[in-house]
Scaffold this motif. Structure first.
Motif, PDB file in Angstrom:
ATOM      1  N   LEU A  78       0.814  -1.213   0.000  1.00 32.57           N
ATOM      2  CA  LEU A  78       0.000   0.000   0.000  1.00 32.57           C
ATOM      3  C   LEU A  78       0.848   1.264   0.000  1.00 32.57           C
ATOM      4  O   LEU A  78       0.331   2.368  -0.147  1.00 32.57           O
ATOM      5  CB  LEU A  78      -0.924   0.001   1.223  1.00 32.57           C
ATOM      6  CG  LEU A  78      -2.055  -1.027   1.219  1.00 32.57           C
ATOM      7  CD1 LEU A  78      -2.759  -1.051   2.564  1.00 32.57           C
ATOM      8  CD2 LEU A  78      -3.048  -0.716   0.108  1.00 32.57           C
ATOM      9  N   GLN A  79       2.142   1.111   0.194  1.00 33.11           N
ATOM     10  CA  GLN A  79       3.025   2.270   0.290  1.00 33.11           C
ATOM     11  C   GLN A  79       3.306   2.866  -1.088  1.00 33.11           C
ATOM     12  O   GLN A  79       3.045   2.232  -2.112  1.00 33.11           O
ATOM     13  CB  GLN A  79       4.331   1.847   0.968  1.00 33.11           C
ATOM     14  CG  GLN A  79       4.162   1.417   2.420  1.00 33.11           C
ATOM     15  CD  GLN A  79       5.468   0.948   3.036  1.00 33.11           C
ATOM     16  OE1 GLN A  79       6.391   0.562   2.332  1.00 33.11           O
ATOM     17  NE2 GLN A  79       5.552   1.001   4.358  1.00 33.11           N
ATOM     18  N   PRO A  80       3.856   4.090  -1.126  1.00 33.60           N
ATOM     19  CA  PRO A  80       4.270   4.661  -2.417  1.00 33.60           C
ATOM     20  C   PRO A  80       5.256   3.735  -3.123  1.00 33.60           C
ATOM     21  O   PRO A  80       5.964   2.947  -2.477  1.00 33.60           O
ATOM     22  CB  PRO A  80       4.930   5.987  -2.009  1.00 33.60           C
ATOM     23  CG  PRO A  80       4.322   6.325  -0.692  1.00 33.60           C
ATOM     24  CD  PRO A  80       4.063   5.019  -0.002  1.00 33.60           C
ATOM     25  N   ARG A 113       9.727  -0.277  -3.676  1.00 33.10           N
ATOM     26  CA  ARG A 113      11.018  -0.623  -4.285  1.00 33.10           C
ATOM     27  C   ARG A 113      12.079  -0.898  -3.212  1.00 33.10           C
ATOM     28  O   ARG A 113      12.896  -1.803  -3.356  1.00 33.10           O
ATOM     29  CB  ARG A 113      11.478   0.503  -5.216  1.00 33.10           C
ATOM     30  CG  ARG A 113      12.616   0.104  -6.150  1.00 33.10           C
ATOM     31  CD  ARG A 113      13.019   1.292  -7.018  1.00 33.10           C
ATOM     32  NE  ARG A 113      11.910   1.796  -7.786  1.00 33.10           N
ATOM     33  CZ  ARG A 113      11.515   1.297  -8.956  1.00 33.10           C
ATOM     34  NH1 ARG A 113      12.150   0.267  -9.471  1.00 33.10           N
ATOM     35  NH2 ARG A 113      10.496   1.844  -9.594  1.00 33.10           N
ATOM     36  N   GLU A 114      12.045  -0.117  -2.131  1.00 32.60           N
ATOM     37  CA  GLU A 114      12.989  -0.354  -1.040  1.00 32.60           C
ATOM     38  C   GLU A 114      12.757  -1.731  -0.416  1.00 32.60           C
ATOM     39  O   GLU A 114      13.712  -2.466  -0.110  1.00 32.60           O
ATOM     40  CB  GLU A 114      12.840   0.732   0.025  1.00 32.60           C
ATOM     41  CG  GLU A 114      13.340   2.104  -0.415  1.00 32.60           C
ATOM     42  CD  GLU A 114      13.107   3.160   0.647  1.00 32.60           C
ATOM     43  OE1 GLU A 114      12.685   2.790   1.777  1.00 32.60           O
ATOM     44  OE2 GLU A 114      13.337   4.352   0.365  1.00 32.60           O
ATOM     45  N   GLY A 174       4.755  -9.020  -8.245  1.00 27.73           N
ATOM     46  CA  GLY A 174       3.380  -8.944  -8.721  1.00 27.73           C
ATOM     47  C   GLY A 174       2.774  -7.567  -8.497  1.00 27.73           C
ATOM     48  O   GLY A 174       2.032  -7.053  -9.352  1.00 27.73           O
ATOM     49  N   VAL A 175       3.083  -6.953  -7.347  1.00 27.57           N
ATOM     50  CA  VAL A 175       2.606  -5.595  -7.077  1.00 27.57           C
ATOM     51  C   VAL A 175       3.169  -4.617  -8.109  1.00 27.57           C
ATOM     52  O   VAL A 175       2.439  -3.790  -8.667  1.00 27.57           O
ATOM     53  CB  VAL A 175       3.002  -5.167  -5.644  1.00 27.57           C
ATOM     54  CG1 VAL A 175       2.690  -3.688  -5.424  1.00 27.57           C
ATOM     55  CG2 VAL A 175       2.275  -6.026  -4.612  1.00 27.57           C
TER      56      VAL A 175
END
Length: 394
Positions: free
Chosen positions: A137-139, A144-145, A226-227
Motif C-alpha cells: 500500500l506504500q508509495p 522498491r525499497e 506482482g505488485v
C-alpha cells in the motif's frame, strides 16, 4: 457489506489456470514419495524409458516454475483487489477486509496441509500476505525499497544453500539416508492405512512449516514483483511493455531453458543412481533455484506477448480454471488423496511414473470441463464463493 465488482482479465485468469495445472505435475509425486529429497523416488532396471521421460518432463518443465508464477499472480491479485477496495470503501476498510481475506486463507491452508496435502502453499501465502499487504500500500519508492531488501535477503539465503549443497554433494551418508527415507515414506503413502498416512502427513506438514524461514523470503520477493507488475502496467497493459516481455522471454529461452534441460537430465540421473548421485546433479539442482523461476517468467512472457486471437483460444479453456484456482487446487489434493493411497483406489502402487503423468493430464481435462460447466451457472467457484462471503461479511 457488498463486495465491489471488478473487471477480470482473461489473460491473467488463463495464466493462473496454467499455473494450477503446472503445480499438479509436481505435487503428484509427494502423494507417492512423501516429503523426500528424492522427489521422483528411486528408479531401477524395471523402469521404462517412458517413466524416465516422465521424470525428465516434470523436472525440466514444471519443477520450480509454477509456484513462482502463482506467487507472482497472488501479489498482482492483491494489488488489483486493494485498488478496487480502496476506491469503493476507503483505505482503512480495505485493509480490514483484506486482513479477513488472509485470515480465512490461513485457516484453509492449515486444514489443507493437515488433512489432504502436506505440501500446502496457502499457509505460506497467507503469512506472507500479512506482511505484503502493508508494504504494497506504500508509495512505489517504498515498495522498491522493500523489494531491494527482499533481493538481498534471498541472495544471502542462496549463499547459505550453496554451502548446504556442497555438504550434501560430498556426503555419501546423506545420499544413503535419503534413499532409505524415500523408500520408507513411499511404503507408508502407497501401502499404509488411513491412520498411518495421516500421521506421516502431519509429520511432513510440520517439516514443511519448519522450512518456511527459507521459503517465505522467496514469496516476499515474488509478491512484490506482482505488485510492481500491476502498478507499472506490466500485466494490465502488456501491449505497452512488449520490449520488457521480449527480453524476459529471450532470457528464459536462451539461458534458463538449457539449465532446466540439464536439471531434467540430472533428475533422472539422481533417481537412477539414488544411492550415489553425481556432484554435477547437485549443481544442477542448486541452479534450479534461479533457472526454474526464470523459465517460469518466460512462460508468463509468452502469455503477455500472445496475440488476441491466440489468447482468446487459450483463455476459452484455461481462464475458467484460473477463475476457480482455489477450488481446483484443493480438489486436486482431494482427488490424489482418494486415488493413490491403499485405503482409496490404491493406484499409487499400480501406476508407473508415465502413468502418474497421464493421471495428471486426465485430472486437468476433467477440471477444464467442470470449471466451464460450473461457471456457466455461477459467478465463482464454490470455495471462492465461501472465501468472498467470509471476507465481506458484516
Amino acid at each position: 457489506m457488498a463486495a465491489p465488482s471488478s473487471r477480470r482479465s482473461e489473460r491473467i485468469d488463463a495464466l493462473r489456470g496454467f499455473a494450477v495445472f503446472g503445480i499438479l505435475l509436481i505435487n503428484v509425486w509427494g502423494f507417492v514419495y512423501g516429503y523426500a529429497v528424492l522427489r521422483y523416488g528411486p528408479m531401477g532396471g524395471d523402469d521404462s524409458q517412458a517413466d524416465r521421460f516422465a521424470v525428465f518432463f516434470a523436472a525440466a518443465f514444471a519443477e520450480q516454475k509454477f509456484y513462482p508464477i502463482f506467487s507472482f499472480l497472488f501479489g498482482a491479485g492483491f494489488a488489483l483487489q486493494i485498488r478496487s477496495l480502496t476506491k469503493s470503501v476507503g483505505a482503512l476498510e480495505a485493509m480490514r477486509i483484506y486482513r479477513r481475506r488472509l485470515g480465512w486463507l490461513l485457516v484453509v491452508g492449515l486444514l489443507h496441509g493437515s488433512l489432504l496435502w502436506f505440501g500446502d502453499i496457502l499457509t505460506a501465502y497467507a503469512l506472507t500476505g500479512f506482511w505484503v499487504f502493508r508494504k504494497g500500500l506504500q508509495p512505489l519508492s517504498k515498495v522498491r525499497e522493500s523489494f531491494d531488501a527482499a533481493v538481498l535477503l534471498n541472495g544471502g539465503l542462496l549463499l547459505l544453500m550453496a554451502l548446504l549443497t556442497v555438504f550434501i554433494a560430498t556426503s555419501s551418508d546423506f545420499a544413503a539416508d535419503a534413499l532409505v527415507e524415500v523408500l520408507r515414506a513411499a511404503d507408508i503413502y502407497v501401502n499404509g492405512g488411513w491412520g498411518e498416512v495421516a500421521r506421516e502427513r502431519l509429520k511432513d506438514f510440520g517439516t514443511n512449516l519448519s522450512g518456511f524461514w527459507l521459503f517465505i523470503p522467496r514469496l516476499m520477493l515474488l509478491f512484490l514483483l506482482g505488485v510492481f507488475a500491476v502498478r507499472l502496467g506490466w500485466i494490465t497493459r502488456p501491449h505497452r511493455h512488449r520490449r520488457l516481455w521480449l527480453c524476459v522471454l529471450a532470457a528464459g529461452l536462451l539461458v534458463a531453458l538449457p539449465l532446466n534441460l540439464w536439471w531434467g537430465y540430472s533428475a533422472v540421473d539422481m533417481a537412477v543412481g539414488a544411492g550415489t548421485p553425481r556432484p554435477t546433479s547437485h549443481a544442477a539442482l542448486y541452479l534450479l533455484e534461479l533457472s526454474g523461476p526464470a523459465l517460469g517468467a518466460a512462460y508468463i512472457a509468452a502469455f503477455m506477448l500472445a496475440g488476441e486471437r491466440a489468447m482468446d483460444s487459450v483463455a476459452r479453456w484455461l481462464a475458467p480454471v484460473g477463475r476457480m484456482a482455489l477450488t481446483n487446487y484443493l480438489v486436486q489434493s482431494l482427488a490424489l488423496g482418494l486415488m493413490l493411497p491403499a485405503y482409496g483406489l490404491g493406484l499409487g502402487a499400480l501406476l508407473g511414473r508415465i502413468e502418474l503423468l497421464a493421471l495428471c493430464m486426465a485430472i486437468m481435462l476433467v477440471q477444464v470441463l467442470l470449471s466451464r460447466w460450473w461457471l456457466s451457472g455461477h459467478q465463482q467457484g464454490p470455495f471462492e464463493a465461501l472465501w468472498r462471503r467470509f471476507t465481506y461479511r458484516r
